[in-house]
Design a protein around this motif. Structure first.
Motif: not given
Length: 230
Positions: A134-158
């Motif tokens: 919400i607060l950072s500018k990761l979504l404007s930094q290319g595909p890794f701005g989406y990929l790293l937060p989503i992967v980390s979120f999914v792995l924690a719940w798995l």
């Protein structure tokens, strides 16, 4: 869990001194003891491997992101030495390190049998990732701005799902099964064969000589009556 291992060793030595004969029940108990002496179940070891995979996978994605944006060394100086919460992925890597250290300490070293440790790590991970997105500018930094937060979120719940629905129920089921076999093996020596009853004793078969003598005794009264009549 270490106390369980020592108690199982004492139970095994006690049964070895007092057992009368080896039965399929005792053999099954010994097989369960051989598994339990490892002090870590197969499903718990799988969980620890998945936690390690979480750390390695996030690290790999972060290194790829560093290499794509101008070289690893230059990006390390930018994201680590000149850390910026709004633009750096370094904190997501540290979050994976935190999950790895906390979960391995709790479930591999301390061998906890409760879900509170992974509940804390998952809650902190989710809260941090949501706030960062919400607060950072990761979504404007290319595909890794989406990929790293989503992967980390999914792995924690798995990890949470694997522990809560696989590790803890399977270990509880194995413990109940092992305890039932232990109780059955301890009751087995007390249920041995009782004393022989009178019906179980028998006399040897009569000899031919005895049977001939009995036949002669039966015919003697008849011989006396024949002599009197004559």
């Amino acid at each position: 869990m270490d106390s369980r291992c020592s108690s199982m060793d004492s139970r095994a030595s006690g049964r070895g001194m007092g057992s009368v004969s080896s039965t399929p029940q005792s053999a099954r108990v010994e097989s369960y003891e051989a598994v339990e002496k490892k002090c870590i179940s197969d499903v718990r070891r799988t969980f620890c491997l998945f936690v390690t995979f979480d750390l390695l996978f996030v690290t790999l994605l972060w290194i790829i992101e560093l290499n794509m944006n101008g070289g690893v060394q230059a990006q390390l100086e930018k994201e680590v030495l000149h850390y910026d919460y709004h633009a750096s992925f370094f904190d997501i890597f540290l979050l994976a390190v935190f999950r790895f250290a906390a979960l391995i300490l709790a479930y591999a070293i301390c061998k906890l049998r409760h879900w509170w440790a992974i509940a804390i790590t998952t809650a902190l991970s989710c809260a941090f990732l949501i706030i960062k997105v919400i607060l950072s500018k990761l979504l404007s930094q290319g595909p890794f701005g989406y990929l790293l937060p989503i992967v980390s979120f999914v792995l924690a719940w798995l990890e949470t799902w694997l522990l809560d629905f696989k590790v803890l129920p399977q270990e509880a089921e194995d413990e109940n099964r092992y305890q039932s076999f232990v109780d059955a093996a301890e009751r087995a020596p007390l249920m041995g064969p009782g004393p022989l009853s009178d019906g179980q004793f028998y006399s040897p078969p009569e000899s031919l000589a005895d049977s001939d003598e009995e036949l002669e005794d039966k015919h003697d009264p008849e011989k006396g009556l024949i002599q009197k009549v004559s």
